[in-house]
Structure formats: C-alpha cells, structure tokens
Design a protein around this motif. Structure first.
Motif, PDB file in Angstrom:
ATOM      1  N   ARG A   3      81.327  21.366  60.176  1.00  0.00           N
ATOM      2  CA  ARG A   3      82.117  20.563  59.229  1.00  0.00           C
ATOM      3  C   ARG A   3      81.209  19.727  58.332  1.00  0.00           C
ATOM      4  O   ARG A   3      81.421  19.624  57.119  1.00  0.00           O
ATOM      5  CB  ARG A   3      83.081  19.663  59.993  1.00  0.00           C
ATOM      6  N   THR A   4      80.197  19.155  58.939  1.00  0.00           N
ATOM      7  CA  THR A   4      79.255  18.337  58.148  1.00  0.00           C
ATOM      8  C   THR A   4      78.526  19.199  57.125  1.00  0.00           C
ATOM      9  O   THR A   4      78.380  18.820  55.955  1.00  0.00           O
ATOM     10  CB  THR A   4      78.240  17.651  59.090  1.00  0.00           C
ATOM     11  N   ALA A   5      78.064  20.363  57.534  1.00  0.00           N
ATOM     12  CA  ALA A   5      77.354  21.262  56.613  1.00  0.00           C
ATOM     13  C   ALA A   5      78.280  21.729  55.500  1.00  0.00           C
ATOM     14  O   ALA A   5      77.863  21.808  54.328  1.00  0.00           O
ATOM     15  CB  ALA A   5      76.796  22.463  57.375  1.00  0.00           C
ATOM     16  N   ASN A   6      79.512  22.027  55.817  1.00  0.00           N
ATOM     17  CA  ASN A   6      80.462  22.457  54.791  1.00  0.00           C
ATOM     18  C   ASN A   6      80.815  21.317  53.852  1.00  0.00           C
ATOM     19  O   ASN A   6      81.004  21.538  52.643  1.00  0.00           O
ATOM     20  CB  ASN A   6      81.737  23.023  55.428  1.00  0.00           C
ATOM     21  N   ALA A   7      80.900  20.105  54.379  1.00  0.00           N
ATOM     22  CA  ALA A   7      81.205  18.956  53.521  1.00  0.00           C
ATOM     23  C   ALA A   7      80.077  18.701  52.528  1.00  0.00           C
ATOM     24  O   ALA A   7      80.314  18.261  51.402  1.00  0.00           O
ATOM     25  CB  ALA A   7      81.440  17.713  54.374  1.00  0.00           C
ATOM     26  N   GLU A   8      78.866  19.008  52.935  1.00  0.00           N
ATOM     27  CA  GLU A   8      77.712  18.821  52.055  1.00  0.00           C
ATOM     28  C   GLU A   8      77.480  20.039  51.170  1.00  0.00           C
ATOM     29  O   GLU A   8      76.594  20.040  50.320  1.00  0.00           O
ATOM     30  CB  GLU A   8      76.452  18.542  52.893  1.00  0.00           C
ATOM     31  N   GLY A   9      78.273  21.087  51.374  1.00  0.00           N
ATOM     32  CA  GLY A   9      78.143  22.292  50.568  1.00  0.00           C
ATOM     33  C   GLY A   9      76.984  23.173  51.005  1.00  0.00           C
ATOM     34  O   GLY A   9      76.516  24.005  50.229  1.00  0.00           O
ATOM     35  N   ILE A  10      76.495  22.974  52.213  1.00  0.00           N
ATOM     36  CA  ILE A  10      75.361  23.763  52.706  1.00  0.00           C
ATOM     37  C   ILE A  10      75.910  24.743  53.741  1.00  0.00           C
ATOM     38  O   ILE A  10      76.418  24.361  54.788  1.00  0.00           O
ATOM     39  CB  ILE A  10      74.307  22.873  53.387  1.00  0.00           C
ATOM     40  N   GLY A  11      75.837  26.013  53.464  1.00  0.00           N
ATOM     41  CA  GLY A  11      76.268  27.027  54.419  1.00  0.00           C
ATOM     42  C   GLY A  11      75.085  27.458  55.265  1.00  0.00           C
ATOM     43  O   GLY A  11      74.227  28.185  54.768  1.00  0.00           O
TER      44      GLY A  11
END
Length: 161
Positions: free
Chosen positions: A104-112
């Motif tokens: 979730r944190t990675a997706n919120a930052e736009g980092i896949g």
C-alpha cells in the motif's frame, strides 16, 4: 478404593475379635466353641472372597487409570500440535499484514516494486498453508472427541440384540 480398604480392615478387626472370643471360650470350656469355630471359618471364607474382589477392583482401576492417562497424553499431544499450527497461522498473518502495508505504501508513492509483490504473495501462501494446517488440526480434535461417542453408540445396539 479407600472404602474397600476400610471395609477390609473392619472385617479383619471383626475376625480378630471372633478369634479372641473363641480362645476365651476354649479356655472356659464353652459348649459353643465348635459353632464359633465354624463361624470363624465362614468369616475367613468371606474375607478371602472380599480380598479377591478388592484385588480385581484394584486391577480394573489400574487399567482404567492407564487408559485415561493414555487418552490424556494423546489429547495433550494433539493440543500441542494445534497450538503450534495456530502460532504459525498468527505469524503468517502478521507477515501478510506487513507485506500488504508495504505494498500500500509503495502504491501510494507510485512505486511499483516487484519484490514487494512477491513477498506479499509468499506471505499470503504461507498464511493459507498455516490456516489449512490449523483447520486440519481442529478437524482431528473434533474427530477424536466424536469417535468414542460413535463407537459407544454403535456398540449399544449390538449388546441389546
């Protein structure tokens, strides 16, 4: 068992009193000495029968106790396995929560991040395996609890025939 031992000791005390009475009568030359000796012999026979009953009851009690101890040990072993499976499930669910939070944190930052996805999938698989093991352990406990009841129910109609 203590009731049986108490009865045994009371019978032995009564037999001792009868024997002393016979000795006293034998010394005083009583006419009932022969009848009392016969009564003493009968009491000895009854005492021997009671002693045998006490022995048989003691053996039955020991067998029953051994059976219960075996069942308790088996149950304790199954409960330990269930506890270990539940701990594994809790650990796996904790890892799954952490992996999902990282995703979730990675997706919120736009980092896949592919390694986070792999980590989450591995944690989810472990959680599924742990849940399955816990379900199997619970089912084994239910089967172990129901088996004696079913065996007793099956045995009753046969005895009535």
């Amino acid at each position: 068992m203590s009731d049986i031992e108490e009865l045994h000791s009371r019978i032995m005390a009564a037999m001792d009193r009868v024997a002393r009475g016979l000795d006293d009568l034998g010394k005083s030359g009583g006419d009932d000495a022969e009848a009392l000796k016969q009564a003493l012999d009968e009491e000895k026979t009854v005492n021997a029968q009671l002693t045998e009953r006490v022995r048989v009851l003691g053996e039955r009690q020991e067998q029953a106790l051994a059976g219960l101890e075996a069942k308790a040990a088996d149950t304790a072993e199954r409960m330990q396995k269930l506890d270990l499976d539940l701990q594994r499930l809790r650990r796996a669910n904790g890892q799954l929560s952490e992996a999902c939070e990282a995703l979730r944190t990675a997706n919120a930052e736009g980092i896949g991040e592919p390694h986070l996805i792999n980590k989450a999938m591995m944690a989810e698989l472990e959680a599924l395996r742990a849940a399955r093991a816990a379900e199997i352990a619970e089912a084994d406990e239910i089967i172990a609890a129901l088996t004696p009841l079913l065996e007793a129910d099956v045995a009753q109609p046969e005895e009535a025939s």
